[in-house]
Enzyme design. Structure first.
Site, PDB file in Angstrom:
ATOM      1  CG  HIS A  69     -22.888  58.436  72.890  1.00 16.09           C
ATOM      2  ND1 HIS A  69     -22.099  57.340  72.705  1.00 16.09           N
ATOM      3  CD2 HIS A  69     -23.420  58.322  74.124  1.00 16.09           C
ATOM      4  CE1 HIS A  69     -22.137  56.593  73.795  1.00 16.09           C
ATOM      5  NE2 HIS A  69     -22.942  57.166  74.669  1.00 16.09           N
ATOM      6  CG  HIS A  70     -25.158  56.859  67.136  1.00 13.99           C
ATOM      7  ND1 HIS A  70     -26.342  56.195  67.377  1.00 13.99           N
ATOM      8  CD2 HIS A  70     -25.500  58.129  66.806  1.00 13.99           C
ATOM      9  CE1 HIS A  70     -27.346  57.019  67.185  1.00 13.99           C
ATOM     10  NE2 HIS A  70     -26.863  58.201  66.843  1.00 13.99           N
ATOM     11  CB  CYS A  71     -19.796  53.679  70.009  1.00 12.19           C
ATOM     12  SG  CYS A  71     -20.733  52.544  71.052  1.00 12.19           S
ATOM     13  CB  ALA A  72     -19.453  58.463  67.148  1.00 18.28           C
TER      14      ALA A  72
END
Length: 99
Positions: A69-72
């Site tokens: 989720h790539h911190c998103a």
């Protein structure tokens, strides 16, 4: 210098975008632009392949990508996604990595 690095990353981004956008079953996420706004990161998914699995497959070819989720998480939720695969180009990246 910085301009040379940016040009290198942008060329890789454009090539990856060109190749992935023609690949059946690949969905690209954006904004999909090149230039100062985006030239080194490209998020995508492959139909029926989880991003973590795709990262493992890429690793068998000595290509490192990120899956998750790539911190998103809020953005992914809004798109109805659990995770994406992400290519991050840098000065160390080669065109052969794209292929």
């Amino acid at each position: 210098g910085q301009d040379a690095i940016h040009s290198h990353e942008e060329a890789l981004f454009k090539r990856a975008f060109e190749l992935l956008s023609r690949e059946p079953g690949v969905t690209l996420y954006g904004p999909i632009t090149s230039g100062k706004e985006q030239a080194s990161i490209l998020a995508f998914n492959v139909d029926r392949v989880h991003s973590h699995d795709f990262a493992t497959i890429a690793d068998t070819f000595n290509v490192q990508i990120r899956g998750g989720h790539h911190c998103a998480m809020p953005a992914l939720r809004r798109l109805g996604l659990q995770a994406t695969s992400r290519i991050s180009f840098g000065v160390y990246s080669l065109e052969s990595d794209v292929h």
